[in-house]
Design a protein around this motif. Structure first.
Motif, PDB file in Angstrom:
ATOM      1  N   LEU A  95     -27.060  41.142 -55.153  1.00  0.00           N
ATOM      2  CA  LEU A  95     -27.244  39.696 -55.002  1.00  0.00           C
ATOM      3  C   LEU A  95     -28.310  39.394 -53.953  1.00  0.00           C
ATOM      4  N   GLU A  96     -28.952  38.244 -54.105  1.00  0.00           N
ATOM      5  CA  GLU A  96     -29.932  37.774 -53.130  1.00  0.00           C
ATOM      6  C   GLU A  96     -29.295  36.701 -52.255  1.00  0.00           C
ATOM      7  N   ALA A  97     -29.464  36.837 -50.957  1.00  0.00           N
ATOM      8  CA  ALA A  97     -28.951  35.833 -50.020  1.00  0.00           C
ATOM      9  C   ALA A  97     -29.854  34.604 -50.078  1.00  0.00           C
ATOM     10  N   LEU A  98     -29.272  33.453 -50.398  1.00  0.00           N
ATOM     11  CA  LEU A  98     -30.031  32.206 -50.446  1.00  0.00           C
ATOM     12  C   LEU A  98     -30.022  31.504 -49.099  1.00  0.00           C
ATOM     13  N   ARG A  99     -28.906  31.636 -48.397  1.00  0.00           N
ATOM     14  CA  ARG A  99     -28.746  31.001 -47.089  1.00  0.00           C
ATOM     15  C   ARG A  99     -27.727  31.809 -46.304  1.00  0.00           C
ATOM     16  N   MET A 100     -27.960  31.907 -45.005  1.00  0.00           N
ATOM     17  CA  MET A 100     -26.967  32.572 -44.161  1.00  0.00           C
ATOM     18  C   MET A 100     -26.862  31.844 -42.838  1.00  0.00           C
ATOM     19  N   ASP A 101     -25.628  31.746 -42.377  1.00  0.00           N
ATOM     20  CA  ASP A 101     -25.335  31.098 -41.109  1.00  0.00           C
ATOM     21  C   ASP A 101     -24.578  32.083 -40.237  1.00  0.00           C
ATOM     22  N   TYR A 102     -25.086  32.301 -39.029  1.00  0.00           N
ATOM     23  CA  TYR A 102     -24.438  33.188 -38.077  1.00  0.00           C
ATOM     24  C   TYR A 102     -23.109  32.572 -37.657  1.00  0.00           C
ATOM     25  N   LEU A 103     -22.046  33.392 -37.613  1.00  0.00           N
ATOM     26  CA  LEU A 103     -20.719  32.928 -37.216  1.00  0.00           C
ATOM     27  C   LEU A 103     -20.329  33.417 -35.826  1.00  0.00           C
TER      28      LEU A 103
END
Length: 174
Positions: A95-103
């Motif tokens: 899969l391709e990451a479209l968006r990521m947010d650090y937690l």
């Protein structure tokens, strides 16, 4: 706990055997003066949610082979954490990451090739395309989508992942 550099007995600069423990995270060579510090390796893990379910991998390799895990892995030396996260998702799931947010981050001890590697694991919430199917590859023996309410942190084999899943569920579930 053993010193993180216990298995290293010779200076990597001059080869001297007078490479002794200097402090809690370093060894120093008494011949050439070189000091080596053992700092944690960076690693990533992804919380990928779709329709109230978390994408979970079954570990295909040691350590903790056969237990549950999150997609992720070590950050390469020339990568940002985000680039490493995207690469690991691609390698393990296709899969391709479209968006990521650090937690958040958690320290971990990772047993590898007979050594204990200190890591700093960085956790991200990652969005992937809804119309793509995940395929297990690389370190992942299998992938599955597990409803959040059915997740059992104790089924995750690595300590930091277990703690992270617990923390994530406390935030997500009422």
């Amino acid at each position: 706990m053993n010193h993180p550099l216990e298995n290293f007995h010779f200076c990597p600069v001059c080869g001297s055997s007078f490479f002794i423990i200097n402090n809690v995270k370093s060894r120093r060579c008494h011949n050439c003066g070189f000091t080596y510090y053992a700092n944690p390796s960076g690693a990533t893990a992804a919380f990928i949610i779709r329709d109230g379910r978390l994408l979970v991998a079954r570990r295909g390799k040691e350590p903790a082979r056969g237990t549950l895990d999150l997609p992720g892995g070590f950050i390469d030396m020339d990568e940002t954490a985000e680039e490493g996260m995207a690469r690991e998702i691609r390698e393990e799931t296709g899969l391709e990451a479209l968006r990521m947010d650090y937690l958040f981050s958690l320290p971990n001890l990772y047993e590898y090739s007979g050594m204990t590697i200190h890591t700093l694991d960085l956790f991200f919430r990652v969005e992937v395309a809804a119309d793509k199917t995940a395929q297990a590859d690389d370190d992942a023996a299998d992938l599955m989508w597990i409803p959040l309410e059915e997740l059992r942190p104790e089924e995750f084999g690595l300590g930091s992942i277990r703690r992270a899943v617990t923390r994530f569920l406390e935030r997500m579930l009422p």
